[in-house]
Design a protein around this motif. Structure first.
Motif, PDB file in Angstrom:
ATOM      1  N   THR A   1      45.434  50.240  37.872  1.00  0.00           N
ATOM      2  CA  THR A   1      44.518  49.650  36.895  1.00  0.00           C
ATOM      3  C   THR A   1      44.469  48.137  37.045  1.00  0.00           C
ATOM      4  O   THR A   1      43.396  47.524  36.967  1.00  0.00           O
ATOM      5  N   CYS A   2      45.634  47.521  37.281  1.00  0.00           N
ATOM      6  CA  CYS A   2      45.690  46.071  37.468  1.00  0.00           C
ATOM      7  C   CYS A   2      44.844  45.652  38.659  1.00  0.00           C
ATOM      8  O   CYS A   2      44.118  44.650  38.598  1.00  0.00           O
ATOM      9  N   ARG A   3      44.944  46.396  39.743  1.00  0.00           N
ATOM     10  CA  ARG A   3      44.157  46.070  40.933  1.00  0.00           C
ATOM     11  C   ARG A   3      42.662  46.082  40.605  1.00  0.00           C
ATOM     12  O   ARG A   3      41.905  45.200  41.028  1.00  0.00           O
ATOM     13  N   GLN A   4      42.231  47.088  39.852  1.00  0.00           N
ATOM     14  CA  GLN A   4      40.821  47.183  39.486  1.00  0.00           C
ATOM     15  C   GLN A   4      40.414  46.020  38.583  1.00  0.00           C
ATOM     16  O   GLN A   4      39.342  45.434  38.742  1.00  0.00           O
ATOM     17  N   ILE A   5      41.290  45.690  37.632  1.00  0.00           N
ATOM     18  CA  ILE A   5      40.997  44.592  36.699  1.00  0.00           C
ATOM     19  C   ILE A   5      40.850  43.277  37.444  1.00  0.00           C
ATOM     20  O   ILE A   5      39.889  42.526  37.247  1.00  0.00           O
TER      21      ILE A   5
ATOM     22  N   ILE B   1      37.605  40.835  37.886  1.00  0.00           N
ATOM     23  CA  ILE B   1      37.637  39.432  37.461  1.00  0.00           C
ATOM     24  C   ILE B   1      37.243  38.515  38.610  1.00  0.00           C
ATOM     25  O   ILE B   1      36.483  37.554  38.430  1.00  0.00           O
ATOM     26  N   ALA B   2      37.759  38.802  39.817  1.00  0.00           N
ATOM     27  CA  ALA B   2      37.433  37.974  40.981  1.00  0.00           C
ATOM     28  C   ALA B   2      35.935  38.026  41.279  1.00  0.00           C
ATOM     29  O   ALA B   2      35.313  37.003  41.598  1.00  0.00           O
TER      30      ALA B   2
ATOM     31  N   MET C   1      33.225  34.934  41.170  1.00  0.00           N
ATOM     32  CA  MET C   1      32.296  34.622  42.251  1.00  0.00           C
ATOM     33  C   MET C   1      30.864  34.521  41.725  1.00  0.00           C
ATOM     34  O   MET C   1      30.103  33.638  42.125  1.00  0.00           O
ATOM     35  N   LYS C   2      30.491  35.447  40.840  1.00  0.00           N
ATOM     36  CA  LYS C   2      29.144  35.420  40.281  1.00  0.00           C
ATOM     37  C   LYS C   2      28.912  34.142  39.486  1.00  0.00           C
ATOM     38  O   LYS C   2      27.857  33.510  39.576  1.00  0.00           O
ATOM     39  N   VAL C   3      29.914  33.766  38.692  1.00  0.00           N
ATOM     40  CA  VAL C   3      29.803  32.542  37.902  1.00  0.00           C
ATOM     41  C   VAL C   3      29.681  31.329  38.818  1.00  0.00           C
ATOM     42  O   VAL C   3      28.870  30.426  38.585  1.00  0.00           O
ATOM     43  N   ALA C   4      30.501  31.302  39.877  1.00  0.00           N
ATOM     44  CA  ALA C   4      30.437  30.196  40.824  1.00  0.00           C
ATOM     45  C   ALA C   4      29.060  30.138  41.476  1.00  0.00           C
ATOM     46  O   ALA C   4      28.507  29.056  41.698  1.00  0.00           O
ATOM     47  N   ASP C   5      28.510  31.322  41.780  1.00  0.00           N
ATOM     48  CA  ASP C   5      27.174  31.386  42.350  1.00  0.00           C
ATOM     49  C   ASP C   5      26.146  30.791  41.396  1.00  0.00           C
ATOM     50  O   ASP C   5      25.285  30.007  41.779  1.00  0.00           O
ATOM     51  N   LEU C   6      26.247  31.190  40.128  1.00  0.00           N
ATOM     52  CA  LEU C   6      25.300  30.713  39.129  1.00  0.00           C
ATOM     53  C   LEU C   6      25.409  29.209  38.932  1.00  0.00           C
ATOM     54  O   LEU C   6      24.421  28.525  38.668  1.00  0.00           O
ATOM     55  N   LYS C   7      26.608  28.686  39.082  1.00  0.00           N
ATOM     56  CA  LYS C   7      26.820  27.240  38.915  1.00  0.00           C
ATOM     57  C   LYS C   7      26.465  26.463  40.175  1.00  0.00           C
ATOM     58  O   LYS C   7      26.413  25.241  40.159  1.00  0.00           O
ATOM     59  N   GLY C   8      26.239  27.195  41.259  1.00  0.00           N
ATOM     60  CA  GLY C   8      25.895  26.529  42.499  1.00  0.00           C
ATOM     61  C   GLY C   8      27.072  25.867  43.171  1.00  0.00           C
ATOM     62  O   GLY C   8      26.914  24.879  43.890  1.00  0.00           O
ATOM     63  N   LEU C   9      28.262  26.407  42.987  1.00  0.00           N
ATOM     64  CA  LEU C   9      29.451  25.787  43.565  1.00  0.00           C
ATOM     65  C   LEU C   9      29.634  26.215  45.019  1.00  0.00           C
ATOM     66  O   LEU C   9      30.594  26.897  45.354  1.00  0.00           O
TER      67      LEU C   9
ATOM     68  N   SER D   1      36.616  34.460  49.371  1.00  0.00           N
ATOM     69  CA  SER D   1      36.227  33.354  48.505  1.00  0.00           C
ATOM     70  C   SER D   1      34.706  33.312  48.402  1.00  0.00           C
ATOM     71  O   SER D   1      33.996  33.942  49.199  1.00  0.00           O
ATOM     72  N   ILE D   2      34.192  32.534  47.458  1.00  0.00           N
ATOM     73  CA  ILE D   2      32.748  32.415  47.319  1.00  0.00           C
ATOM     74  C   ILE D   2      32.148  31.814  48.580  1.00  0.00           C
ATOM     75  O   ILE D   2      31.061  32.194  49.017  1.00  0.00           O
TER      76      ILE D   2
END
Length: 312
Positions: free
Chosen positions: A70-74, A78-79, A83-91, A279-280
């Motif tokens: 379960t931890c691996r899936q969590i 999260i990772a 990545m999606k958030v970093a994409d949205l921020k343009g990082l 990584s992103i």
């Protein structure tokens, strides 16, 4: 589990992966008593033992194994979210560590240039080595992505083909076989042969084909450089088998022989160890290369793109 924290899950995952509280503490820069306390609190939240100790070894219980999965899936979820958030921020910045097989140096730089223009904030660390060198670097998890033409069978990896990599027989322009068609592969046994060094993926592929057809060639030279081999061919020292992509650079006085069972069909692959979270930056390059390779392949379908005189 309502009282369990993400920090406790990270501590548990590290301890379960290493099978040791001590090594988990070292990885997370914590003291061993802190790790023990976090595991104790998590165990209380779960309501079942997570570890059992037999002698000096630490084992997961059934509940522990379920929680570990379960931890691996969590953490993977999260990772992916990060990545999606970093994409949205343009990082789109950071460093890309790329290791490529020797022959890939003929085209990868051409694909890196436009990528660097798209994402000027990304620094590229490019390592060029042979097949065995790539495997060593991969075993040490030294890079983000690996470009190779032969996927390792003894390592658990993810791989994605992105470009064809045919191996062709090269000879001097004035070679007696230059104008012949469908040359029997056995004829190569009569020619002085120039081979890549032991450990080369190209050499393994060529030797495999020769073994299948019981062809024994006379190896006159072993060279670790494709450029040196092309110069040796042009100088009349023998014939060889190289990737067609080695012909992208400045023209050489060589020709492709029309030999049966050639070209040897191969592909270029993007490879990284299974379980490795890209990584992103690495993910961005991965997706970029898939698209850029399609355009590159369209250009290279024309023989004029390769600086070579082909028999006709």
């Amino acid at each position: 589990m309502n009282q369990a924290t993400l920090h406790q899950l990270k501590v548990f995952e590290a301890a379960a992966r290493h099978g040791s509280f001590t090594r988990a503490a070292e990885e997370l820069f914590l003291t061993q008593p802190t790790v023990s306390m976090q595991i104790k609190q998590l165990t209380k939240s779960v309501g079942l033992p997570l570890f059992e100790q037999v002698g000096k070894r630490l084992y997961l219980t059934e509940a522990g194994r379920e929680l570990f999965a379960t931890c691996r899936q969590i953490f993977e979820t999260i990772a992916q979210f990060e990545m999606k958030v970093a994409d949205l921020k343009g990082l789109k910045q950071g460093q890309l560590r790329l290791a490529v097989i020797t022959t890939a140096k003929y085209f990868i730089p051409r694909l890196l240039g436009p990528f660097c223009q798209l994402y000027p904030g990304i620094d590229i660390a490019l390592q060029v080595t042979n097949h065995e060198g790539i495997l060593e670097r991969m075993s040490g998890n030294m890079d983000d992505l690996y470009i190779m033409s032969q996927v390792p069978e003894h390592l658990d990896v993810n791989c994605q083909p992105f470009l064809e990599n045919p191996l062709v027989v090269l000879a001097p322009l004035n070679h007696p076989l230059a104008k012949e068609k469908n040359i029997p592969i056995q004829r190569l046994a009569d020619e002085p042969f120039i081979m890549r060094e032991p450990g080369s993926g190209t050499r393994r592929a060529v030797q495999k084909l020769f073994d299948e057809h019981e062809v024994v060639v006379k190896v006159k030279l072993e060279l670790g450089s494709n450029e040196a081999i092309k110069q040796a061919i042009a100088g009349g020292l023998g014939i060889s088998v190289l990737s067609r992509h080695t012909l992208i650079t400045d023209g050489q006085d060589v020709t492709i022989l029309d030999v049966e069972h050639f070209p040897i069909p191969r592909n270029w692959y993007m490879v990284y160890p299974s379980g490795k979270q890209l990584s992103i930056v690495a993910r961005t390059y991965f997706e970029y290369l898939l698209e850029a390779a399609k355009q590159f392949a369209d250009k290279t379908t024309s023989s004029s793109y390769f600086h070579i005189e082909e028999n006709s």
